[in-house]
Write an enzyme that holds these catalytic residues in place. Structure first.
Site, PDB file in Angstrom:
ATOM      1  N   LEU A  31       0.812  -1.215   0.000  1.00 28.65           N
ATOM      2  CA  LEU A  31       0.000   0.000   0.000  1.00 28.65           C
ATOM      3  C   LEU A  31       0.847   1.267   0.000  1.00 28.65           C
ATOM      4  O   LEU A  31       1.905   1.328   0.620  1.00 28.65           O
ATOM      5  CB  LEU A  31      -0.909  -0.012   1.231  1.00 28.65           C
ATOM      6  CG  LEU A  31      -1.794  -1.258   1.344  1.00 28.65           C
ATOM      7  CD1 LEU A  31      -2.626  -1.202   2.624  1.00 28.65           C
ATOM      8  CD2 LEU A  31      -2.703  -1.403   0.126  1.00 28.65           C
ATOM      9  N   HIS A  35      -3.605   4.331  -2.095  1.00 24.85           N
ATOM     10  CA  HIS A  35      -4.563   3.433  -1.437  1.00 24.85           C
ATOM     11  C   HIS A  35      -5.100   4.073  -0.152  1.00 24.85           C
ATOM     12  O   HIS A  35      -6.293   4.017   0.125  1.00 24.85           O
ATOM     13  CB  HIS A  35      -3.878   2.119  -1.031  1.00 24.85           C
ATOM     14  CG  HIS A  35      -3.310   1.324  -2.161  1.00 24.85           C
ATOM     15  ND1 HIS A  35      -1.960   1.170  -2.356  1.00 24.85           N
ATOM     16  CD2 HIS A  35      -3.918   0.635  -3.154  1.00 24.85           C
ATOM     17  CE1 HIS A  35      -1.751   0.401  -3.410  1.00 24.85           C
ATOM     18  NE2 HIS A  35      -2.912   0.070  -3.929  1.00 24.85           N
ATOM     19  N   GLN A  59      -5.025 -11.524 -13.578  1.00 25.06           N
ATOM     20  CA  GLN A  59      -4.904 -10.266 -14.331  1.00 25.06           C
ATOM     21  C   GLN A  59      -3.476 -10.015 -14.806  1.00 25.06           C
ATOM     22  O   GLN A  59      -3.191  -8.960 -15.358  1.00 25.06           O
ATOM     23  CB  GLN A  59      -5.469  -9.094 -13.534  1.00 25.06           C
ATOM     24  CG  GLN A  59      -4.708  -8.705 -12.280  1.00 25.06           C
ATOM     25  CD  GLN A  59      -5.469  -7.676 -11.456  1.00 25.06           C
ATOM     26  OE1 GLN A  59      -6.446  -7.986 -10.813  1.00 25.06           O
ATOM     27  NE2 GLN A  59      -5.014  -6.423 -11.470  1.00 25.06           N
ATOM     28  N   GLN A 146      -8.150   6.911  -9.658  1.00 27.45           N
ATOM     29  CA  GLN A 146      -8.158   7.453 -11.032  1.00 27.45           C
ATOM     30  C   GLN A 146      -6.871   7.116 -11.785  1.00 27.45           C
ATOM     31  O   GLN A 146      -6.838   7.149 -13.005  1.00 27.45           O
ATOM     32  CB  GLN A 146      -8.365   8.979 -10.964  1.00 27.45           C
ATOM     33  CG  GLN A 146      -8.264   9.711 -12.272  1.00 27.45           C
ATOM     34  CD  GLN A 146      -9.309   9.246 -13.290  1.00 27.45           C
ATOM     35  OE1 GLN A 146     -10.401   8.840 -12.922  1.00 27.45           O
ATOM     36  NE2 GLN A 146      -8.964   9.311 -14.570  1.00 27.45           N
ATOM     37  N   ASP A 148      -5.646   4.363 -12.399  1.00 25.05           N
ATOM     38  CA  ASP A 148      -6.018   3.278 -13.321  1.00 25.05           C
ATOM     39  C   ASP A 148      -7.304   3.697 -14.031  1.00 25.05           C
ATOM     40  O   ASP A 148      -8.390   3.147 -13.786  1.00 25.05           O
ATOM     41  CB  ASP A 148      -6.203   1.975 -12.553  1.00 25.05           C
ATOM     42  CG  ASP A 148      -4.909   1.540 -11.894  1.00 25.05           C
ATOM     43  OD1 ASP A 148      -3.900   1.398 -12.606  1.00 25.05           O
ATOM     44  OD2 ASP A 148      -4.886   1.388 -10.663  1.00 25.05           O
ATOM     45  N   GLN A 151      -9.429   1.157 -15.855  1.00 24.02           N
ATOM     46  CA  GLN A 151     -10.032   0.225 -14.897  1.00 24.02           C
ATOM     47  C   GLN A 151     -11.306   0.821 -14.294  1.00 24.02           C
ATOM     48  O   GLN A 151     -12.298   0.116 -14.103  1.00 24.02           O
ATOM     49  CB  GLN A 151      -9.019  -0.113 -13.799  1.00 24.02           C
ATOM     50  CG  GLN A 151      -9.579  -0.970 -12.689  1.00 24.02           C
ATOM     51  CD  GLN A 151      -8.511  -1.502 -11.756  1.00 24.02           C
ATOM     52  OE1 GLN A 151      -7.895  -2.518 -12.039  1.00 24.02           O
ATOM     53  NE2 GLN A 151      -8.297  -0.846 -10.631  1.00 24.02           N
ATOM     54  N   MET A 182       1.734   7.793  -7.705  1.00 22.38           N
ATOM     55  CA  MET A 182       2.082   6.706  -6.782  1.00 22.38           C
ATOM     56  C   MET A 182       1.592   5.378  -7.344  1.00 22.38           C
ATOM     57  O   MET A 182       0.475   5.280  -7.846  1.00 22.38           O
ATOM     58  CB  MET A 182       1.473   6.962  -5.414  1.00 22.38           C
ATOM     59  CG  MET A 182       2.168   8.082  -4.701  1.00 22.38           C
ATOM     60  SD  MET A 182       1.754   8.118  -2.957  1.00 22.38           S
ATOM     61  CE  MET A 182       2.578   9.653  -2.515  1.00 22.38           C
TER      62      MET A 182
HETATM   63  O1  PAF Z   1      -6.239  -1.875  -8.987  1.00 20.32           O
HETATM   64  C1  PAF Z   1      -5.881  -2.947  -8.444  1.00 20.32           C
HETATM   65  O2  PAF Z   1      -5.075  -2.978  -7.512  1.00 20.32           O
HETATM   66  C2  PAF Z   1      -6.457  -4.263  -8.948  1.00 20.32           C
HETATM   67  O3  PAF Z   1      -6.640  -4.246 -10.326  1.00 20.32           O
HETATM   68  C3  PAF Z   1      -7.769  -4.659  -8.231  1.00 20.32           C
HETATM   69  C4  PAF Z   1      -8.880  -3.670  -8.515  1.00 20.32           C
HETATM   70  C5  PAF Z   1      -7.527  -4.758  -6.730  1.00 20.32           C
HETATM   71  C6  PAF Z   1      -8.234  -6.047  -8.729  1.00 20.32           C
HETATM   72  O4  PAF Z   1      -7.269  -7.023  -8.484  1.00 20.32           O
END
Ligand code: PAF
Length: 280
Positions: A31, A35, A59, A146, A148, A151, A182
């Protein structure tokens, strides 16, 4: 703070008092303040906060950095306890993907461009695990960064399409003092690579400044980002993009909002960054 890898225990804690709202911050651990800013927001907006720590193997492509992805559970748990988190779910691979597991969740169009071109199976892994985490924790709100950008678009689509009864909240990108976004992967940069990794943010700014100065042609804006990265010998460009904020399709011209984004390798460390422009 309760830490468990057991799904039944997570459910028992989450539903012990159904009147309480729960915020969920899904993570892969190691983290950083990005986060923790999501944890702070979840703490402020919900009665209880759950964090998941799971380095999701599905992933990562076989050629990617699953085995070297940084991990430090003890440090993560200390940070989360200090942040007032109530529940940490730390499942192992067999809990998430038991023998016989064969279901995949695919968000079609918005998973394909940008990251999807370089990492074709990535978002199917993300959406499958996120759907499982949503079903396990059943939060009131779920928090994503944001940084990502794609995502967040993919997960909003997932939640809407599969009628998950929760709100998706996107927190801002948190940056180091010199502008580097970060990321848990930053720790894998050598000191020399770390010093020049600001090139992502510089490239984005060059393009956004040109837009602000009246340059609306997307290919010119992309070329500015490419040139900025090309001038940095330790950086190898993966892609640059100037895309529609919601469809993620590449734009010919930036006439209203746009997502400026790029991915860059430093050795075998791949970093991404983006800036959202709301109005041209
Ligand atoms: O963004 C991340 O850390 C990952 O893609 C997630 C959303 C925890 C899924 O594994």
């Amino acid at each position: 703070m309760i830490t468990t890898g057991d799904i039944a225990q997570v459910r028992a804690i989450r539903w012990a008092d159904p009147s309480l709202s729960w915020g969920l911050v899904p993570t892969m651990g190691y983290l950083h303040d990005g986060h923790l800013s999501l944890v702070r927001q979840a703490r402020a907006e919900n009665d209880r906060v759950a964090v998941t720590i799971f380095v999701n193997p599905t992933q990562f492509a076989p050629t990617e950095d699953l085995s070297t992805y940084p991990r430090d559970l003890e440090r993560d748990l200390a940070l989360l306890a200090a942040g007032g988190v109530d529940l940490v779910f730390t499942p192992d691979n067999t809990t998430m993907y038991p023998p016989g597991f064969q279901t995949k969740v695919t968000v079609e169009q918005v998973s394909r461009p940008l990251e999807g071109l370089s990492r074709p199976a990535h978002f199917q892994g993300v959406t499958t695990v996120v759907a499982k985490l949503f079903n396990i924790v059943q939060p009131t709100r779920a928090y994503f960064g944001q940084k990502d950008a794609q995502q967040t678009v993919v997960i909003r689509r997932l939640a809407a399409d599969l009628n998950f009864n929760l709100e998706i909240i996107v927190g801002p990108t948190i940056r180091e003092a010199d502008g580097l976004a970060m990321s848990s992967r930053n720790v894998r940069l050598s000191p020399e690579q770390r010093a020049v990794a600001t090139v992502l943010y510089r490239a984005l700014h060059t393009a956004v400044s040109a837009l602000r100065a009246g340059e609306h042609d997307s290919e010119t804006l992309r070329a500015l980002m490419r040139d900025t990265v090309a001038a940095e010998p330790l950086a190898r460009l993966d892609y640059v993009s100037v895309a529609h904020l919601h469809t993620l399709a590449e734009l010919d011209r930036v006439e209203s909002g746009a997502l400026f984004s790029l991915a860059v390798f430093f050795g075998n460390v791949r970093l991404i960054d983006n800036i959202v422009v709301e109005a041209a």
